[in-house]
Motif scaffolding. Sequence first.
Motif, PDB file in Angstrom:
ATOM      1  N   UNK A 112       0.879  -1.321   0.124  1.00  0.00           N
ATOM      2  CA  UNK A 112      -0.198  -0.031   0.087  1.00  0.00           C
ATOM      3  C   UNK A 112       0.931   1.306   0.009  1.00  0.00           C
ATOM      4  N   UNK A 113       0.173   2.192  -0.360  1.00  0.00           N
ATOM      5  CA  UNK A 113       0.931   3.608  -0.298  1.00  0.00           C
ATOM      6  C   UNK A 113       0.923   4.050   1.133  1.00  0.00           C
ATOM      7  N   UNK A 114       2.222   4.096   1.606  1.00  0.00           N
ATOM      8  CA  UNK A 114       2.197   4.545   3.219  1.00  0.00           C
ATOM      9  C   UNK A 114       3.348   5.641   3.241  1.00  0.00           C
ATOM     10  N   UNK A 115       3.217   6.637   4.202  1.00  0.00           N
ATOM     11  CA  UNK A 115       4.017   7.825   4.082  1.00  0.00           C
ATOM     12  C   UNK A 115       5.207   7.612   5.165  1.00  0.00           C
ATOM     13  N   UNK A 116       4.959   6.662   6.087  1.00  0.00           N
ATOM     14  CA  UNK A 116       6.213   6.217   6.954  1.00  0.00           C
ATOM     15  C   UNK A 116       5.815   4.917   7.777  1.00  0.00           C
ATOM     16  N   UNK A 117       6.685   4.400   8.483  1.00  0.00           N
ATOM     17  CA  UNK A 117       6.634   3.174   9.189  1.00  0.00           C
ATOM     18  C   UNK A 117       7.549   3.189  10.641  1.00  0.00           C
ATOM     19  N   UNK A 118       6.841   2.800  11.446  1.00  0.00           N
ATOM     20  CA  UNK A 118       7.485   2.753  12.748  1.00  0.00           C
ATOM     21  C   UNK A 118       7.215   1.608  13.448  1.00  0.00           C
ATOM     22  N   UNK A 119       8.190   0.894  13.873  1.00  0.00           N
ATOM     23  CA  UNK A 119       8.309  -0.486  14.147  1.00  0.00           C
ATOM     24  C   UNK A 119       9.031  -0.593  15.647  1.00  0.00           C
ATOM     25  N   UNK A 120       8.520  -1.565  16.431  1.00  0.00           N
ATOM     26  CA  UNK A 120       9.179  -1.896  17.803  1.00  0.00           C
ATOM     27  C   UNK A 120       9.124  -3.461  17.684  1.00  0.00           C
ATOM     28  N   UNK A 121      10.525  -3.579  17.698  1.00  0.00           N
ATOM     29  CA  UNK A 121      10.781  -5.259  17.769  1.00  0.00           C
ATOM     30  C   UNK A 121      10.135  -5.890  16.728  1.00  0.00           C
ATOM     31  N   UNK A 122      10.075  -5.578  15.475  1.00  0.00           N
ATOM     32  CA  UNK A 122       9.240  -6.525  14.771  1.00  0.00           C
ATOM     33  C   UNK A 122       9.553  -7.932  14.498  1.00  0.00           C
ATOM     34  N   UNK A 123       8.580  -8.673  14.326  1.00  0.00           N
ATOM     35  CA  UNK A 123       8.742 -10.048  14.418  1.00  0.00           C
ATOM     36  C   UNK A 123       8.935 -10.524  12.836  1.00  0.00           C
ATOM     37  N   UNK A 124      10.096 -10.571  12.602  1.00  0.00           N
ATOM     38  CA  UNK A 124      10.737 -11.394  11.243  1.00  0.00           C
ATOM     39  C   UNK A 124      11.273 -12.513  11.499  1.00  0.00           C
ATOM     40  N   UNK A 125      11.743 -12.644  12.701  1.00  0.00           N
ATOM     41  CA  UNK A 125      12.624 -13.971  12.984  1.00  0.00           C
ATOM     42  C   UNK A 125      12.497 -14.080  14.561  1.00  0.00           C
ATOM     43  N   UNK A 126      12.248 -15.439  15.207  1.00  0.00           N
ATOM     44  CA  UNK A 126      11.997 -15.652  16.432  1.00  0.00           C
ATOM     45  C   UNK A 126      13.134 -16.158  17.222  1.00  0.00           C
ATOM     46  N   UNK A 127      13.328 -16.181  18.356  1.00  0.00           N
ATOM     47  CA  UNK A 127      14.199 -16.336  19.091  1.00  0.00           C
ATOM     48  C   UNK A 127      14.330 -17.986  19.464  1.00  0.00           C
ATOM     49  N   UNK A 128      13.070 -18.480  19.505  1.00  0.00           N
ATOM     50  CA  UNK A 128      12.949 -19.985  19.646  1.00  0.00           C
ATOM     51  C   UNK A 128      12.879 -20.479  18.400  1.00  0.00           C
ATOM     52  N   UNK A 129      13.838 -21.327  17.858  1.00  0.00           N
ATOM     53  CA  UNK A 129      13.868 -21.706  16.785  1.00  0.00           C
ATOM     54  C   UNK A 129      13.154 -23.053  16.433  1.00  0.00           C
TER      55      UNK A 129
END
Length: 261
Positions: A112-129
């Motif tokens: 989508x057309x967004x003007x900005x992104x603010x992320x806090x610890x985004x989940x793209x990889x988890x500690x628990x394998x």
Amino acid sequence: MSSDQHGHLTLPGTSSVGVLVLHGFTSTTASVRDWARALHGAVDGAGAHPGVSVPLLPGHGTQWQDLAEQPWQAWRDAVDEQYWRLRRHHEHVVVCGLSMGGALALHTAARRDVAGVLLVNPALALVNRMARFSRLLSPAVPSLAGIASDIRSETALESAYDRTPLAAVAQLNVLMHRTVRTLPAVTAPTVVFRSDEDHVVSGDSAELVAQRSSGPVRVVALPNSYHVATLDHDAPLIERMSRDAVQRLSRGEDFLGGAPA
């Protein structure tokens, strides 16, 4: 668990900016409400507030068995619905998210057309394998202990399920995988708040955003918080920097604090 404190939050505004704030996996809107209220304070030059929407994502805020029944597309579609509602009333939309909400924010920014992104610890990889095997394990092991309240502060508590459904973890894995693949399509300026110590999300997540997004990315260290940083010691920093970024955008300035647009 369902109550006004944990449900959908709407903060009306009339500035050019709408803000979409997304909570994390197994949690509720209570974990990001203070962040959302801080963002609502990002007034433009005329004193107008941004409109802020904080949806309760499908399967959350009730019982963990409900979350086990949700496909990842249900979360995506719920976010899309709120995005288009904001777009009807605001010229610009900023997407924000904590943990899984961060993955959904990025997935939205790629499409989508967004003007900005603010992320806090985004989940793209988890500690628990072991989480990668959740799809195979879920028929025999429906749930594991909850992952809530990874918070350094001894006085804060996250409202979330006390069990983690493995079927939902499998859907989270799909969301994370698809989001990583779409990162090159994210062109909006992005701020990633990253805790120095996080027991849920791997530090690789912030690095993936910084390395693969096409737009400018600023990573901000959070030295005194764990995963749920919006409820932790560094919450005032997150709130202040996020508010300032949205305020700059609403005043026609650079989201990340550069030269005027």
